[in-house]
Design a protein around this motif. Structure first.
Motif, PDB file in Angstrom:
ATOM      1  N   GLY A   1      -4.109  11.163  -4.801  1.00 36.53           N
ATOM      2  CA  GLY A   1      -4.543  11.730  -3.529  1.00 36.53           C
ATOM      3  C   GLY A   1      -4.958  10.681  -2.521  1.00 36.53           C
ATOM      4  N   GLU A   2      -4.593   9.423  -2.777  1.00 37.88           N
ATOM      5  CA  GLU A   2      -4.937   8.313  -1.903  1.00 37.88           C
ATOM      6  C   GLU A   2      -3.839   7.268  -1.938  1.00 37.88           C
ATOM      7  N   ALA A   3      -3.950   6.323  -1.020  1.00 35.61           N
ATOM      8  CA  ALA A   3      -3.053   5.170  -1.039  1.00 35.61           C
ATOM      9  C   ALA A   3      -3.613   4.142  -2.011  1.00 35.61           C
TER      10      ALA A   3
ATOM     11  N   LYS B   1       0.863  -1.179   0.000  1.00 35.04           N
ATOM     12  CA  LYS B   1       0.000   0.000   0.000  1.00 35.04           C
ATOM     13  C   LYS B   1       0.896   1.225   0.000  1.00 35.04           C
ATOM     14  N   LYS B   2       0.702   2.080  -1.014  1.00 32.91           N
ATOM     15  CA  LYS B   2       1.592   3.228  -1.177  1.00 32.91           C
ATOM     16  C   LYS B   2       0.759   4.468  -1.527  1.00 32.91           C
ATOM     17  N   TYR B   3       1.070   5.568  -0.866  1.00 26.18           N
ATOM     18  CA  TYR B   3       0.377   6.821  -1.162  1.00 26.18           C
ATOM     19  C   TYR B   3       0.849   7.356  -2.504  1.00 26.18           C
TER      20      TYR B   3
ATOM     21  N   LYS C   1       0.553  10.621  -4.856  1.00 26.88           N
ATOM     22  CA  LYS C   1       0.205  12.037  -4.787  1.00 26.88           C
ATOM     23  C   LYS C   1      -0.790  12.452  -5.873  1.00 26.88           C
TER      24      LYS C   1
END
Length: 84
Positions: free
Chosen positions: A54-56, A47-49, A51
């Motif tokens: 605007g979410e993971a 799980k990675k944010y 940009k």
């Protein structure tokens, strides 16, 4: 295809597993990744944010060379080059 486009496509995905070729790896995101992890417990989702979204985002990946190990030969169709 951008990660934002992939994320939007996965929001409406209820029946398919989409794989995206990224270098020497195949990657699956969100619902596609969930379907793969449900079938093969050898994968560990990340799980990675992101940009731009605007979410993971959850994803899994594996080397292109082992695709046939997980998917029966002839059971995969490609609608566009680079995606399965």
């Amino acid at each position: 295809m951008t990660q934002k486009e992939i994320f939007l496509k996965e929001q409406d995905n209820y029946n398919w597993i989409y794989l995206y070729r990224e270098g020497i790896f195949w990657k699956a995101y969100e619902k596609s990744a969930y379907r793969i992890v449900s079938s093969f417990q050898t994968f560990r989702p990340i799980k990675k944010y992101v940009k731009t979204v605007g979410e993971a985002i959850v994803s899994i990946g594996f080397p292109c060379a082992v695709l046939e190990k997980y998917i029966a030969k002839g059971s995969v169709t490609s609608s566009r080059p680079g995606t399965w």
